[in-house]
Design a protein around this motif. Sequence first.
Motif, PDB file in Angstrom:
ATOM      1  N   CYS A  73       0.831  -1.209   0.000  1.00 30.36           N
ATOM      2  CA  CYS A  73       0.000   0.000   0.000  1.00 30.36           C
ATOM      3  C   CYS A  73       0.865   1.259   0.000  1.00 30.36           C
ATOM      4  CB  CYS A  73      -0.927  -0.015   1.206  1.00 30.36           C
ATOM      5  SG  CYS A  73      -2.097   1.356   1.253  1.00 30.36           S
ATOM      6  N   ILE A  74       1.947   1.245   0.785  1.00 32.31           N
ATOM      7  CA  ILE A  74       2.863   2.399   0.830  1.00 32.31           C
ATOM      8  C   ILE A  74       3.512   2.609  -0.528  1.00 32.31           C
ATOM      9  CG2 ILE A  74       5.027   3.239   1.830  1.00 32.31           C
ATOM     10  CD1 ILE A  74       4.197   1.761   4.437  1.00 32.31           C
ATOM     11  N   MET A  75       3.953   1.516  -1.161  1.00 34.02           N
ATOM     12  CA  MET A  75       4.568   1.611  -2.489  1.00 34.02           C
ATOM     13  C   MET A  75       3.573   2.164  -3.508  1.00 34.02           C
ATOM     14  SD  MET A  75       6.526  -2.060  -2.323  1.00 34.02           S
ATOM     15  CE  MET A  75       7.241  -2.070  -3.954  1.00 34.02           C
ATOM     16  N   TYR A  76       2.332   1.726  -3.425  1.00 31.85           N
ATOM     17  CA  TYR A  76       1.302   2.222  -4.354  1.00 31.85           C
ATOM     18  C   TYR A  76       1.046   3.707  -4.134  1.00 31.85           C
ATOM     19  CZ  TYR A  76      -3.271   2.722  -6.588  1.00 31.85           C
ATOM     20  OH  TYR A  76      -4.314   3.141  -7.375  1.00 31.85           O
ATOM     21  N   ALA A  77       0.997   4.132  -2.868  1.00 27.53           N
ATOM     22  CA  ALA A  77       0.774   5.551  -2.567  1.00 27.53           C
ATOM     23  C   ALA A  77       1.920   6.406  -3.121  1.00 27.53           C
ATOM     24  CB  ALA A  77       0.645   5.750  -1.062  1.00 27.53           C
ATOM     25  N   ILE A  78       3.160   5.933  -2.969  1.00 26.30           N
ATOM     26  CA  ILE A  78       4.316   6.658  -3.507  1.00 26.30           C
ATOM     27  C   ILE A  78       4.238   6.718  -5.030  1.00 26.30           C
ATOM     28  CG2 ILE A  78       6.836   6.601  -3.779  1.00 26.30           C
ATOM     29  CD1 ILE A  78       6.965   5.276  -0.998  1.00 26.30           C
ATOM     30  N   ALA A  79       3.847   5.589  -5.650  1.00 22.41           N
ATOM     31  CA  ALA A  79       3.745   5.538  -7.115  1.00 22.41           C
ATOM     32  C   ALA A  79       2.707   6.537  -7.628  1.00 22.41           C
ATOM     33  CB  ALA A  79       3.386   4.122  -7.566  1.00 22.41           C
ATOM     34  N   VAL A  80       1.534   6.558  -6.998  1.00 19.89           N
ATOM     35  CA  VAL A  80       0.471   7.475  -7.446  1.00 19.89           C
ATOM     36  C   VAL A  80       0.881   8.926  -7.228  1.00 19.89           C
ATOM     37  CG1 VAL A  80      -1.893   8.246  -6.990  1.00 19.89           C
ATOM     38  CG2 VAL A  80      -1.380   5.798  -7.115  1.00 19.89           C
ATOM     39  N   LEU A  81       1.383   9.243  -6.027  1.00 19.39           N
ATOM     40  CA  LEU A  81       1.783  10.618  -5.721  1.00 19.39           C
ATOM     41  C   LEU A  81       2.923  11.072  -6.633  1.00 19.39           C
ATOM     42  CD1 LEU A  81       1.492  13.077  -3.853  1.00 19.39           C
ATOM     43  CD2 LEU A  81       3.162  12.012  -2.318  1.00 19.39           C
ATOM     44  N   GLY A  82       3.940  10.228  -6.790  1.00 23.41           N
ATOM     45  CA  GLY A  82       5.097  10.597  -7.600  1.00 23.41           C
ATOM     46  C   GLY A  82       4.766  10.786  -9.056  1.00 23.41           C
ATOM     47  N   ASN A  83       4.014   9.856  -9.631  1.00 25.16           N
ATOM     48  CA  ASN A  83       3.693   9.953 -11.062  1.00 25.16           C
ATOM     49  C   ASN A  83       2.694  11.062 -11.354  1.00 25.16           C
ATOM     50  OD1 ASN A  83       5.211   7.732 -12.490  1.00 25.16           O
ATOM     51  ND2 ASN A  83       4.217   6.516 -10.911  1.00 25.16           N
ATOM     52  N   MET A  84       1.742  11.285 -10.451  1.00 25.96           N
ATOM     53  CA  MET A  84       0.821  12.410 -10.628  1.00 25.96           C
ATOM     54  C   MET A  84       1.578  13.738 -10.565  1.00 25.96           C
ATOM     55  SD  MET A  84      -2.333  11.610 -11.228  1.00 25.96           S
ATOM     56  CE  MET A  84      -3.193  13.104 -10.745  1.00 25.96           C
ATOM     57  N   THR A  85       2.546  13.833  -9.641  1.00 26.52           N
ATOM     58  CA  THR A  85       3.357  15.050  -9.529  1.00 26.52           C
ATOM     59  C   THR A  85       4.144  15.304 -10.806  1.00 26.52           C
ATOM     60  OG1 THR A  85       3.574  14.705  -7.134  1.00 26.52           O
ATOM     61  CG2 THR A  85       5.158  16.209  -8.179  1.00 26.52           C
ATOM     62  N   LEU A  86       4.766  14.243 -11.352  1.00 29.51           N
ATOM     63  CA  LEU A  86       5.503  14.378 -12.607  1.00 29.51           C
ATOM     64  C   LEU A  86       4.606  14.876 -13.733  1.00 29.51           C
ATOM     65  CD1 LEU A  86       7.894  11.287 -12.976  1.00 29.51           C
ATOM     66  CD2 LEU A  86       8.509  13.660 -12.593  1.00 29.51           C
ATOM     67  N   LEU A  87       3.429  14.275 -13.858  1.00 30.16           N
ATOM     68  CA  LEU A  87       2.505  14.667 -14.927  1.00 30.16           C
ATOM     69  C   LEU A  87       2.072  16.124 -14.790  1.00 30.16           C
ATOM     70  CD1 LEU A  87       0.242  11.492 -15.221  1.00 30.16           C
ATOM     71  CD2 LEU A  87       1.771  12.384 -16.978  1.00 30.16           C
ATOM     72  N   LEU A  88       1.762  16.537 -13.573  1.00 28.12           N
ATOM     73  CA  LEU A  88       1.310  17.915 -13.348  1.00 28.12           C
ATOM     74  C   LEU A  88       2.433  18.921 -13.615  1.00 28.12           C
ATOM     75  CD1 LEU A  88      -0.838  17.393 -10.119  1.00 28.12           C
ATOM     76  CD2 LEU A  88      -1.668  17.882 -12.431  1.00 28.12           C
ATOM     77  N   ILE A  89       3.667  18.594 -13.194  1.00 29.88           N
ATOM     78  CA  ILE A  89       4.802  19.499 -13.419  1.00 29.88           C
ATOM     79  C   ILE A  89       5.079  19.640 -14.912  1.00 29.88           C
ATOM     80  CG2 ILE A  89       7.302  19.746 -13.142  1.00 29.88           C
ATOM     81  CD1 ILE A  89       7.015  18.491 -10.369  1.00 29.88           C
ATOM     82  N   ILE A  90       5.126  18.523 -15.618  1.00 25.15           N
ATOM     83  CA  ILE A  90       5.425  18.551 -17.054  1.00 25.15           C
ATOM     84  C   ILE A  90       4.322  19.271 -17.819  1.00 25.15           C
ATOM     85  CG2 ILE A  90       5.740  17.110 -19.106  1.00 25.15           C
ATOM     86  CD1 ILE A  90       7.087  15.034 -17.229  1.00 25.15           C
ATOM     87  N   LYS A  91       3.074  19.077 -17.409  1.00 24.02           N
ATOM     88  CA  LYS A  91       1.956  19.753 -18.087  1.00 24.02           C
ATOM     89  C   LYS A  91       1.978  21.262 -17.847  1.00 24.02           C
ATOM     90  CE  LYS A  91      -3.107  19.632 -18.491  1.00 24.02           C
ATOM     91  NZ  LYS A  91      -3.320  21.076 -18.288  1.00 24.02           N
ATOM     92  N   ALA A  92       2.318  21.659 -16.616  1.00 26.54           N
ATOM     93  CA  ALA A  92       2.237  23.075 -16.247  1.00 26.54           C
ATOM     94  C   ALA A  92       3.431  23.894 -16.725  1.00 26.54           C
ATOM     95  CB  ALA A  92       2.107  23.197 -14.725  1.00 26.54           C
ATOM     96  N   GLU A  93       4.573  23.262 -17.010  1.00 26.49           N
ATOM     97  CA  GLU A  93       5.799  23.983 -17.347  1.00 26.49           C
ATOM     98  C   GLU A  93       6.108  23.860 -18.840  1.00 26.49           C
ATOM     99  OE1 GLU A  93       8.469  26.480 -17.203  1.00 26.49           O
ATOM    100  OE2 GLU A  93       7.651  25.976 -15.231  1.00 26.49           O
ATOM    101  N   PRO A  94       5.881  24.920 -19.633  1.00 30.99           N
ATOM    102  CA  PRO A  94       6.129  24.863 -21.086  1.00 30.99           C
ATOM    103  C   PRO A  94       7.566  24.502 -21.456  1.00 30.99           C
ATOM    104  CG  PRO A  94       4.863  26.824 -20.521  1.00 30.99           C
ATOM    105  CD  PRO A  94       5.316  26.217 -19.229  1.00 30.99           C
ATOM    106  N   SER A  95       8.530  24.889 -20.605  1.00 32.05           N
ATOM    107  CA  SER A  95       9.931  24.597 -20.920  1.00 32.05           C
ATOM    108  C   SER A  95      10.238  23.096 -20.855  1.00 32.05           C
ATOM    109  CB  SER A  95      10.859  25.339 -19.947  1.00 32.05           C
ATOM    110  OG  SER A  95      10.690  24.857 -18.623  1.00 32.05           O
ATOM    111  N   LEU A  96       9.338  22.317 -20.262  1.00 33.82           N
ATOM    112  CA  LEU A  96       9.540  20.874 -20.171  1.00 33.82           C
ATOM    113  C   LEU A  96       8.841  20.101 -21.290  1.00 33.82           C
ATOM    114  CD1 LEU A  96       9.150  20.280 -16.314  1.00 33.82           C
ATOM    115  CD2 LEU A  96      11.244  20.614 -17.619  1.00 33.82           C
ATOM    116  N   HIS A  97       8.277  20.841 -22.251  1.00 33.04           N
ATOM    117  CA  HIS A  97       7.611  20.169 -23.365  1.00 33.04           C
ATOM    118  C   HIS A  97       8.641  19.791 -24.431  1.00 33.04           C
ATOM    119  CE1 HIS A  97       3.538  22.201 -22.168  1.00 33.04           C
ATOM    120  NE2 HIS A  97       3.999  21.348 -21.270  1.00 33.04           N
TER     121      HIS A  97
END
Length: 296
Positions: free
Chosen positions: A24-48
């Motif tokens: 469960c802890i590993m799954y929580a880290i996976a969801v939080l980490g990957n959601m954070t990556l997606l949101l950062i990449i989407k929000a930052e034009p320089s990362l496109h």
Amino acid sequence: PPYFLLIGIPGLEKEQFWIAFPFCIMYAIAVLGNMTLLLIIKAEPSLHEPVYLFLAMLAFTDLVLSTSTLPKMLGIFWLGSEEIGFLSCLAQLFFIHTFSSVESGVLMAMALDRYIAICHPLRHSSILSVPTVVALGSLVLVRGVLLVSPFCFLLHRTPFCQHNIISHSYCEHMAVVKLACGDTRVNVIYGLFVAFTVIGSDMILISVSYTMILRVVMRLSSTEARLKAFSTCASHISVILAFYVPALFSFLTHRFGQSIPPHIHIMVANLYLLVPPMLNPIVYGVRTKNLWDRVV
């Protein structure tokens, strides 16, 4: 059959309750980490850029893979909710195998990106433009859907016996095939064909890419330049190993590893869908300066 029974980890039924906590802890880290990556990449034009777009594809794939298995797995371990409908089982099987194929394809595309970035740096932006990256991602997804869909059609037409207990924590193709009463040679042969087509071709392309990279890096006169080049590939290589080593172990054990205890096989098969999704955002987030700067 109207439903199957997933028993979890054979031989460790009593320990499953406690095993579920680290899962469960590993799954929580996976969801939080990957959601954070997606949101950062989407929000930052320089990362496109290609490398971050591929990373976004990897993060999305990891979310689908882990979410396809973990909620049901935790239900088995904690609540004893072993029953899964036949069509739900086929749907889970489809998502697991399709997005495993997609993950392999994205890792191959990322190796190609590293090859072009190091061996042809001046042509990198022209060869791997954003439309090209999107096209590559689409082809990898279509490949997965087209290759895995026949699994579901074949199993839907396969006669099953009264025995409906799957010795696994989720609906994996070969684990379901083993319950069939009829001739399953077509299922087995097609499964081998898909595995060799996806993993075989992707691993060959990854190996060729890194062989070419190694040749170019070893020609560099500066030790600092060599270390920098190796550093840019280190994250990707560690992610590749975390994905392919347990995947190959699980694949080979199903077919040739009868002497391996079932609980070891199933535990590795579970970690195969948990460890890469958890590690990928950590590895890339820590080692990639542009992403780390956005987080802190």
